[in-house]
Design a protein around this motif. Structure first.
Motif, PDB file in Angstrom:
ATOM      1  N   SER A 275      -7.842   4.623   6.698  1.00 15.42           N
ATOM      2  CA  SER A 275      -7.695   4.019   5.386  1.00 15.42           C
ATOM      3  C   SER A 275      -8.874   4.417   4.502  1.00 15.42           C
TER       4      SER A 275
ATOM      5  N   GLY B  78       0.819  -1.199   0.000  1.00 15.50           N
ATOM      6  CA  GLY B  78       0.000   0.000   0.000  1.00 15.50           C
ATOM      7  C   GLY B  78       0.849   1.243   0.000  1.00 15.50           C
TER       8      GLY B  78
ATOM      9  N   GLY C 121      -7.202   0.454  -4.329  1.00 15.46           N
ATOM     10  CA  GLY C 121      -6.434   1.627  -3.931  1.00 15.46           C
ATOM     11  C   GLY C 121      -6.777   2.827  -4.797  1.00 15.46           C
TER      12      GLY C 121
ATOM     13  N   ASN D 259      -4.433   1.139  -0.769  1.00 17.47           N
ATOM     14  CA  ASN D 259      -3.666   0.125  -1.491  1.00 17.47           C
ATOM     15  C   ASN D 259      -2.962   0.759  -2.683  1.00 17.47           C
TER      16      ASN D 259
END
Length: 183
Positions: A118, A62, A93, A86
């Motif tokens: 995240s 990531g 991601g 990611n």
């Protein structure tokens, strides 16, 4: 002899299949994200900010994206924040670009015993220029306070206190040593 020659390639193929494991891959698959107001209530943090740095990490496949926060709706009270995503869109991601501003919906992720923020393609995170509908639904955020908390001043205070304690301990030790020599 001919049977042995035929068996050896077969055994080699079996060994290759058994001992060489495929590289795990992931494909991003998302359900339709909820409306912005629902996504706001479900997210750990929601903010807009400019990307100042993107650091890739080989250890966890990531990257960490560092933002200069412009506006806050939920979950943070800082002028800077780091968010994990990611490396590529195949694993959900987001391809953040340094210098661009984004509206970020972040969630808590447990990573190596630490909780980090995240975001993924499955969240409503988007470039700020493309998030006007979201901004209309979630309303105005708050501008983060510009507080001057520098770690340098904290370290300077630590050294000041450590110095004072060292001087006091030295003086007490000198006093005790002189008294013991008189006796």
């Amino acid at each position: 002899m001919k049977k042995r020659v035929r068996v050896i390639p077969f055994l080699l193929m079996v060994l290759v299949v058994v001992y060489f494991k495929p590289i795990p891959t992931a494909a991003c698959s998302c359900v339709v994200p909820p409306p912005a107001d629902v996504a706001l209530s479900e997210a750990t943090a929601v903010f807009s900010g400019e990307v100042v740095e993107v650091k890739k990490s080989n250890a966890d496949n990531g990257k960490t994206v560092h933002f200069k926060v412009r506006e806050i709706w939920k979950g943070i009270d800082s002028t800077t924040i780091s968010v994990f995503t990611n490396n590529d869109s195949a694993s959900c991601g987001i391809d953040f670009t340094v210098g661009k501003e984004y509206l970020v919906y972040a969630h808590t992720l447990d990573s190596n015993g630490k909780s980090i923020l995240s975001t993924t393609l499955c969240d409503r995170t988007a470039e700020l220029a493309n998030a006007t509908d979201d901004l209309t639904l979630i309303g105005e955020g708050q501008i983060p306070e510009q507080t001057e908390k520098t770690t340098d001043s904290q370290y300077n205070q630590y050294y000041l206190y450590a110095g004072v304690v060292a001087i006091i301990v030295g003086l007490v030790g000198l006093f005790i040593w002189k008294r013991s020599r008189k006796s």
